[in-house]
Structures are given as C-alpha cells and as structure tokens.
Design an enzyme around this catalytic site. Structure first.
Site, PDB file in Angstrom:
ATOM      1  N   HIS A  38      -5.486   2.711   1.173  1.00  0.00           N
ATOM      2  CA  HIS A  38      -4.966   3.869   1.578  1.00  0.00           C
ATOM      3  C   HIS A  38      -5.433   4.646   2.851  1.00  0.00           C
ATOM      4  O   HIS A  38      -4.842   4.791   3.802  1.00  0.00           O
ATOM      5  CB  HIS A  38      -4.690   5.129   0.645  1.00  0.00           C
ATOM      6  CG  HIS A  38      -4.194   4.293  -0.616  1.00  0.00           C
ATOM      7  ND1 HIS A  38      -2.923   3.240  -0.708  1.00  0.00           N
ATOM      8  CD2 HIS A  38      -4.523   4.685  -2.003  1.00  0.00           C
ATOM      9  CE1 HIS A  38      -2.941   2.987  -2.037  1.00  0.00           C
ATOM     10  NE2 HIS A  38      -3.514   4.017  -2.742  1.00  0.00           N
ATOM     11  N   ASP A  58       0.872  -1.198   0.068  1.00  0.00           N
ATOM     12  CA  ASP A  58       0.168   0.019  -0.065  1.00  0.00           C
ATOM     13  C   ASP A  58       0.955   1.360  -0.065  1.00  0.00           C
ATOM     14  O   ASP A  58       1.619   1.368   1.096  1.00  0.00           O
ATOM     15  CB  ASP A  58      -0.840  -0.059   1.386  1.00  0.00           C
ATOM     16  CG  ASP A  58      -1.818   1.338   1.131  1.00  0.00           C
ATOM     17  OD1 ASP A  58      -1.310   2.160   0.772  1.00  0.00           O
ATOM     18  OD2 ASP A  58      -3.026   0.958   1.553  1.00  0.00           O
ATOM     19  N   HIS A  59       1.093   1.740  -1.107  1.00  0.00           N
ATOM     20  CA  HIS A  59       2.223   2.675  -1.119  1.00  0.00           C
ATOM     21  C   HIS A  59       1.966   3.985  -0.267  1.00  0.00           C
ATOM     22  O   HIS A  59       3.049   4.536  -0.010  1.00  0.00           O
ATOM     23  CB  HIS A  59       2.456   3.298  -2.853  1.00  0.00           C
ATOM     24  CG  HIS A  59       1.441   4.360  -3.298  1.00  0.00           C
ATOM     25  ND1 HIS A  59       0.348   3.912  -3.734  1.00  0.00           N
ATOM     26  CD2 HIS A  59       1.762   5.750  -3.373  1.00  0.00           C
ATOM     27  CE1 HIS A  59      -0.394   5.231  -4.019  1.00  0.00           C
ATOM     28  NE2 HIS A  59       0.529   5.997  -3.783  1.00  0.00           N
TER      29      HIS A  59
HETATM   30  C1  BG6 Z   1      -3.536   4.964  -6.412  1.00  0.00           C
HETATM   31  C2  BG6 Z   1      -4.892   4.973  -7.042  1.00  0.00           C
HETATM   32  O1  BG6 Z   1      -3.290   3.555  -5.413  1.00  0.00           O
HETATM   33  O2  BG6 Z   1      -3.178   6.124  -5.555  1.00  0.00           O
HETATM   34  C3  BG6 Z   1      -5.006   6.189  -7.712  1.00  0.00           C
HETATM   35  O3  BG6 Z   1      -5.067   3.731  -7.657  1.00  0.00           O
HETATM   36  C4  BG6 Z   1      -4.664   7.210  -7.004  1.00  0.00           C
HETATM   37  O4  BG6 Z   1      -6.405   6.254  -8.473  1.00  0.00           O
HETATM   38  C5  BG6 Z   1      -3.274   7.012  -6.405  1.00  0.00           C
HETATM   39  O5  BG6 Z   1      -4.431   8.538  -8.026  1.00  0.00           O
HETATM   40  C6  BG6 Z   1      -2.888   8.389  -5.440  1.00  0.00           C
HETATM   41  O6  BG6 Z   1      -1.475   8.310  -5.082  1.00  0.00           O
HETATM   42  P1  BG6 Z   1      -0.687   9.459  -4.665  1.00  0.00           P
HETATM   43  O7  BG6 Z   1       0.514   8.763  -4.140  1.00  0.00           O
HETATM   44  O8  BG6 Z   1      -0.515  10.334  -5.898  1.00  0.00           O
HETATM   45  O9  BG6 Z   1      -1.385  10.326  -3.866  1.00  0.00           O
END
Ligand code: BG6
Length: 484
Positions: A235, A172-173
């Site tokens: 997230h 989960d980045h």
């Molecule tokens: C991803 C989603 O996991 O996270 C995307 O699939 C979203 O829809 C993105 O845009 C948002 O990530 P960050 O790091 O740009 O906030």
C-alpha cells in the site's frame, strides 16, 4: 455502465473478506445497475452448504455490512449466487465447478482467490488441471504476494504457469480507494501542481497510514508478516509511486505501471549499515484507545517472544532527477493515536520575506491529501489577517471535503476493483515486475533487522509510535504533520 456477462468464482467464500468486502461490493454494483441480470457469482469454500444455506449466510453478511439494504433488490441479487463445495486438499468438488462453468464457456470468467496466500499456488494449479481456464478467464490474488522477493517470484511463477500475465489481477485495495485514484486527477488534471512537483519546490513528503485498531482476530497471520510486509511493501509504496511518478502517457494500464516501476527502481537502497538510521520499528504495549484500556501486542498474540513490528517508519529517497534530496517519510502502525491515512506534500519556504517581524511567521505551503477518514484535499496558504491591525499574516486551509462537495456515497475500493477485473482493466492492479521491484527494496531492510541485535521499540498503544520515529524526522529539522 453495465459490464459484460460474467461468471465470478469466489474461493474462500465463507471467509472474512467475502463477508466484509466482496459480497457487499457486488451487491452495491448490482443495486447500481452495473451487473448484468445474467451474471453469476459462484461461491466456493470447503464447507458443505446448499445454495440456500449459503444465500442465508450471504444475506447475513449484507445485512451487517450494507446500509439501506433493499429487500427486493437483495432477493434478486441473492438469486445470482450459487454455491459449490471444494476441498482443496482432497481435490473433491472441482468436477461440480466445471459442470457449472461449462454451461457457458464463452462468457468472462473470473476466479477470485479470497484465501490465504499459501493456497494461491495449489488453487491455480487445480484450476489449470480441471481445464477451467478459457481465453476469457482471469484470476485475482490479494496481497501478500510472498514473504520476500524469492517467495514472491516462486508464487508468480506458479500462477504464471496457468494464467498469462494479462489475466492476472494482483489487488492492492489501496489503489481502488477513491481518494487514491484522486491523486492522479489532482496531479494530472490540474496545471497548478505539476510545475512545482519536484525537488526545487518540494521540501519533503510524508505518507502516514495510521490505524487505531490492533491486529484484531488476525494476530496469527500478522505475526508472520509485520508492518513492513503488511503495509509498506504494497500500500505505502504504491502511494509513494503515485505521488512520485512521471506523467504517464495515458491511463492505459502499462503506461501507468511503467511509470510506477521506474519510481520503485529509483528508490535508494537501504543498506544494512544504514537501516538503523533510516528505519524505526516498534511494537505496541498495553495502553488506551478511544474505547478504553487495550492489551499489548504480545498479550493479544498469547506469546512473549515475538519481535514482529506493529509500527514502522522509514526515511526513503528516490534517486532521480525530479526527487534527488527530497525525503519521503513513510510511517504506518497499529494501535496508534488515531485512524488517519494522509499524504502531506510540504513545499519549500518562500525565498525572501518582504514583511517585517510584526507580520509573524510565514509557514511554507502544504498540500494534504486525506485518504481516510474525512476524505479530502487541503492546501494551506498564508493570508492577511483581516482587520485594521496592520499586516499580520495567518495560515489558513483551503479545504475540499469530499463529504461536503459530493453528496454521494463513497464507494468501497472493492467495488471499483472487482468491476475492473470483469472489464479487463489492469490500471489499478500491480504488475509482476512492480511486486518484484518493491520486494527488492524491502528485502535488505528485513535482512538488516533480522541480523540486528535490536528488537522493535516498545510504544504505548494509543500514541504515535516510538519516540525514535519522531526523532527520525526531527533530526532533519522537520516534524510529522500532526505535531505542528
Ligand atoms: C490490509 C492489511 O491490507 O490493509 C491490514 O493487511 C490493514 O493489516 C488494512 O488493517 C488497512 O486497510 P484499510 O482499507 O482499512 O485502510
């Protein structure tokens, strides 16, 4: 600190994730001296590239996504990369991969599945059949893990037949973002907050992950997911867990994940009867963003019958001793007024004011953890307005901006996470039971929406979403932070 020698196999290496995130992250770790010289990155996709052709593709990706690229370092980094073409459908190419990996069976071996989730199962099975799994192996999968609880279970079972749970890294980045990790530092490395971190002192919490972009080139995938599956199931619930969990015994992976799991299990279920009251879904129509006029979601999709939500707001509650009665308002959406992700912890008002009316309003303290952009932590406090004009009170922010406090580059989440995979550190990855528990809370909401006659409310691109989301909070006598 340098990690141990490894072979990293990237499936989907000619895709968007590799281009924008994985290759740049690996380059940065290499440039910072964290990758050993004999590390190998084995890139793979269906396309038939030679090593050199793929390196040219990788060079382009890095030129586009890395500032201050250094030519000599880039050359050395590219020399760590080789390419093997694998056709997942026909099964061609696995022998070539095996030949490469068999050259050194004892080093850490990581398989990164940067492909669509429909391929996770097949690739894992093929890795197993090709005899590529060693004791030192691990596999990385990205969200979405399933479309609901039962498909997640089926996927986890397939992957689990080939890899042991401790070998599976579910990314989960958001957990790799510096500011998200900082949440743990803030809560557990300071004596100041924890005594107040409960229902007696906190009025409510807001978690906003707002994006100004639309679905971009991903409308096809996005339409099968929607905001609840795409952002909340993973997230946002992870953020909620970090805010709400009890202090883990240590930073050890299972200690942290045990505590997060307890929070997920304590979420009050949103029944079908309550879904209407506690959730708001929206879909953007044409409007304007910073760059000018933008089309609506259905136009981008090229269809007019989609009821996929591009916005969701939920009032969540955690039924446990610490949080009973404290709403957690969650909200995320595409094409909103601004790109901003933040957690707002709103404290309760003081119990009694000793000041007279001339002092003005006394606003309750608020802690704002800004995840992106302009990462930082802000605490609002009341002070006396300086000057001889009597006791006038004013709210001011105590501000800590990461950019100002630390003059270093803010590393991307993937840099930390890929290296944690190599280190075998699972603290920032989701355990299987967390994924299940998150779906167990999300599934009834999806079900309620599917059974409802209502469709998502339209909102104009470039606004803060449907007005019903404002009402969701105002009904409780509160407001979203940006409206104050
Ligand atoms: C991803 C989603 O996991 O996270 C995307 O699939 C979203 O829809 C993105 O845009 C948002 O990530 P960050 O790091 O740009 O906030």
């Amino acid at each position: 600190i340098e990690v141990q020698e490894f072979d990293l196999v990237v499936f989907g290496a000619s895709g968007d994730l590799a281009h924008r995130k994985l290759l740049p992250a690996l380059y940065h770790r290499y440039a910072d001296g964290q990758m050993p010289e004999n590390a190998r990155v084995v890139c793979s996709s269906r396309r038939s590239y030679s090593d050199d052709e793929y390196r040219t593709w990788a060079r382009d990706a890095l030129t586009e996504h890395v500032k201050d690229l250094e030519e000599e370092c880039l050359e050395r980094f590219l020399s760590k990369i080789c390419y093997v073409s694998i056709d997942i459908g026909s099964g061609n190419g696995w022998e070539d991969l095996k030949a490469i990996l068999d050259q050194r069976p004892d080093v850490i071996r990581a398989f990164y599945l940067a492909v669509g989730p429909d391929l996770f199962g097949t690739i894992c099975e093929s890795i197993g059949k090709a005899g590529l799994v060693t004791e030192q192996s691990r596999v990385v999968i990205e969200k979405p893990i399933g479309k609901n609880g039962s498909s997640a279970k089926a996927l986890n079972e397939t992957v689990g037949k080939v890899f042991k749970e401790e070998q599976i890294f579910r990314i989960d980045h958001y957990l790799g973002k510096e500011t998200v990790q900082n949440l743990m530092a803030l809560r557990f490395a300071n004596a100041l907050f924890e005594p107040l971190w409960n229902a007696a002192h906190i009025d409510h919490v807001q978690i906003t992950v707002a994006e100004s972009l639309g679905t971009g080139g991903r409308a096809g995938y996005y339409d099968t997911a929607g905001a609840l599956r795409d952002m909340v199931q993973n997230h946002i619930l992870q953020l909620l867990c970090l805010v709400a969990m009890e202090p883990p015994e240590s930073m050890d992976a299972d200690s942290v994940r045990d505590e997060k799991l307890k929070v997920l299990k304590a979420l009050s279920p949103i029944s079908e009867a309550m879904a209407d009251k506690l959730t708001v879904r929206g879909q953007y129509k044409a409007g304007a963003s910073a760059g000018g006029a933008v089309p609506g979601y259905l136009d981008e999709l090229g269809r007019d019958d989609s009821t996929t939500e591009t916005f969701v707001a939920v009032k969540a509650e955690i039924a446990n001793w610490r949080w009973a009665g404290v709403p957690f308002y969650l909200r995320t959406g595409k094409r909103l007024a601004q790109r901003v992700s933040e957690i707002v912890v709103q404290f309760r008002p003081i119990p009694h004011s000793i000041f007279d009316e001339e002092a003005g309003t006394i606003s309750a303290n608020r802690l704002i953890i800004r995840l992106q952009p302009d990462e930082g932590v802000q605490m609002t406090v009341m002070i006396k307005d300086p000057g001889p004009g009597g006791m006038r009170l004013r709210q001011v922010p105590l501000d800590m901006s990461f950019a100002e406090a630390f003059k270093v580059r803010n590393p991307d989440a993937y840099e930390r996470l890929i290296m944690d995979v190599i280190r075998g550190n699972q603290t920032l990855f989701m355990r299987r039971d967390e994924v299940d528990a998150a779906w167990a809370w999300i599934d009834p909401i999806l079900q309620a929406w599917a059974n409802s006659k209502d469709t998502p409310r339209a909102y104009t691109a470039g606004t803060w979403g449907p007005s019903a989301s404002i009402a969701l909070v105002e009904r409780d006598g509160r407001t979203w932070a940006e409206e104050d």
